[in-house]
Design an enzyme around this catalytic site. Structure first.
Site, mmCIF file in Angstrom:
data_model
loop_
_atom_site.group_PDB
_atom_site.id
_atom_site.type_symbol
_atom_site.label_atom_id
_atom_site.label_comp_id
_atom_site.label_asym_id
_atom_site.label_seq_id
_atom_site.Cartn_x
_atom_site.Cartn_y
_atom_site.Cartn_z
ATOM 1 N N ASP A 1 -25.733 25.966 34.055
ATOM 2 C CA ASP A 1 -26.903 25.481 33.304
ATOM 3 C C ASP A 1 -26.509 25.243 31.866
ATOM 4 O O ASP A 1 -26.618 26.130 31.043
ATOM 5 C CB ASP A 1 -28.041 26.507 33.413
ATOM 6 C CG ASP A 1 -29.346 25.967 32.858
ATOM 7 O OD1 ASP A 1 -29.420 24.761 32.568
ATOM 8 O OD2 ASP A 1 -30.296 26.760 32.711
ATOM 9 N N GLU B 1 -32.496 21.273 25.482
ATOM 10 C CA GLU B 1 -33.411 21.313 26.621
ATOM 11 C C GLU B 1 -34.033 22.696 26.734
ATOM 12 O O GLU B 1 -35.183 22.840 27.106
ATOM 13 C CB GLU B 1 -32.652 20.975 27.918
ATOM 14 C CG GLU B 1 -33.558 20.776 29.136
ATOM 15 C CD GLU B 1 -33.906 22.065 29.860
ATOM 16 O OE1 GLU B 1 -34.865 22.057 30.645
ATOM 17 O OE2 GLU B 1 -33.234 23.087 29.656
#
Ligand code: ZN
Length: 478
Positions: free
Chosen positions: A307, A341
């Site tokens: 991630d 993000e």
């Protein structure tokens, strides 16, 4: 991956069976016209090259091991921007940096002990393993001491009322559903639990709580805390491990539990950072854009391998393969490494601010932000007719199993959400998520969690789909 998009997409996509377009042998005239034999040959060549290319793995190794964790505002995030921009320039792409103001939050001390509970041995405390949630405010340097009250959900918090919540540390003990995750519905399990990480601290603060804790979202068995975004609550907010949530819940069912809690993160002034945007200009319609993307920032506990270093590097490899094979897409293939993000989405907001006039000419947008495990296909948000037109592409992806198409009513990626809302056909690479939340946002999100062969499959899925969307005869209908 951030909370809300996932939550929405999870509830949806995982409940629907894949659409086995590729299993249907009939080829329509529209398909033949859109994908002439030469294009199909090129797509097969891209697939074969990707499945034996270690470019993406070398890139993610550099980003995770040489650069390290890349939280927004950090020196590592800055180094990652410069590195990715230089690599994409070296591939011959037209690269620019788009300025983004990002939050700059840094972790401090994080310790907790239970200092009062039933059956306590004289002169002892019990250590609690925890980590601060993104955006958490700080306790004093020597911490706070307060009673812990455990609630299982928002209704139980509401039932407590201000009288019993004020002055307390509220622990939200919402379980992450391991059985759903093991059965392939990990994103639904995440969506159910992440609501408490996102909104719990604010709800507790509204009732006068002095701090809020959540049970970590993502349930492995190794006493790891998982951090993540939480709405600003104005009180210290942390995630305890699943094991420690159980401990506190058990002890508090027997009597009063008091905790000494120290969390000293700092919110520094917003920093300047960048989205990296790199174009491989289209030969016939350079003004039409296909976005392939992942997010470059990560949380700070691990090194941001699954991630979302993986998402960035497979998007980079899509361009690398086209250059290696000397294939020029008809439309412009745009690689984007998104910033921030995780901690608010300021990168995608900046892109919307600067590029929304282009959205009508954006033919499709792909983001990969669900890990690096074996790809099963794509979550798609587009008309059924548009999805139908992708059948020849799925037939090529079928040989390694990445041919499922899961229709979603929600944007299949946080950074491409605004484009999706504006009508741009949107795709998210759909990975096998069964182990993703064992590591997600924890110290264990590191390079070893990426299986090189699976990363190559992801790169193949991204490169084949990206080139297909950029070179099919007609753009996907909206
Ligand atoms: Zn992510």
């Amino acid at each position: 991956m951030l909370c809300l998009t996932l939550l929405l997409r999870a509830a949806h996509a995982q409940n629907q069976p894949p659409m086995p377009f590729a299993a249907q042998a009939q080829t329509s005239q529209a398909e033949q016209a859109n994908f002439p034999p030469q294009l199909l040959e090129e797509l097969s060549a891209i697939k074969a090259t990707a499945l034996s290319d270690d470019y993406a793995y070398r890139q993610v190794a550099h980003l995770t091991e040489n650069v390290g964790p890349r939280p927004s505002g950090s020196l590592q995030a800055k180094a990652a921007v410069d590195y990715v921009a230089a690599e994409l320039r070296q591939l011959g792409l037209d690269v620019r940096l788009e300025e983004v103001k990002v939050p700059h939050w840094v972790r401090g001390a994080e310790t907790a002990e239970l200092i009062e509970y039933r059956g306590q041995a004289a002169g002892t405390t019990q250590k609690v393993v925890l980590t601060a949630l993104g955006g958490s405010t700080s306790t004093p340097a020597d911490g706070i001491v307060a009673e812990v009250v455990v609630v299982n959900d928002f209704n139980e918090l509401k039932a407590l009322g201000r009288d019993r919540a004020a002055g307390k540390i509220i622990l939200f003990n919402e379980l992450f559903d391991k059985q759903k995750a093991a059965a392939g519905m990990a994103f639904m399990a995440y969506g159910e639990a992440v609501r408490y990480r996102g909104a719990g601290p604010k709800a507790a603060a509204d009732l006068g709580a002095v701090a809020a804790l959540v049970r970590s979202v993502g349930d492995a068995d190794f006493r790891l805390p998982h951090t993540g975004f939480s709405m600003p609550a104005g009180i210290p907010a942390g995630a305890v491990t699943a094991e420690d949530a159980d401990l506190i819940a058990h002890l508090s069912s027997q009597g009063k539990v008091r905790m000494h809690l120290t969390l000293t993160p700092q919110k520094l002034p917003d920093a300047t950072s960048y989205n990296v945007i790199a174009d491989l200009k289209g030969s016939d319609h350079p003004e039409q854009i296909v976005v392939v993307s992942g997010h470059l920032d990560s949380w700070d506990l691990g090194t941001g391998a699954i991630d979302d270093g993986a998402g960035v590097v497979i998007a980079m490899e899509a361009a690398e393969i086209l250059q290696k094979l000397h294939l020029r897409p008809k439309r412009t293939l745009r690689v984007i490494a998104w910033m921030d993000e995780e901690n608010g989405g300021s990168g995608s907001q900046a892109y919307t601010r600067d590029y929304s006039a282009e959205f009508p000419r954006c033919v499709a947008a792909i983001e990969s932000d669900s890990g690096a495990a074996h790809p099963l296909g794509f979550d798609v948000r587009m008309t059924p007719h548009a999805a139908e037109l992708l059948r020849p592409v799925l037939a090529i992806l079928q040989s390694f199993g990445a041919n499922a198409v899961m229709p979603s009513s929600y944007p299949p990626g946080a950074d491409i959400a605004a484009m999706s809302e504006a009508g741009v056909p949107a795709l998210g690479v759909l990975q096998d998520g069964r182990t993703y939340f064992n590591y997600h946002h924890s110290a264990a999100d590191t390079l070893d969690k990426i299986v090189p062969a699976e990363l190559r499959e992801n790169a193949a899925a991204m490169a084949v789909m990206g080139y297909a969307l950029a070179s099919m005869k007609d753009p996907l209908p909206r």
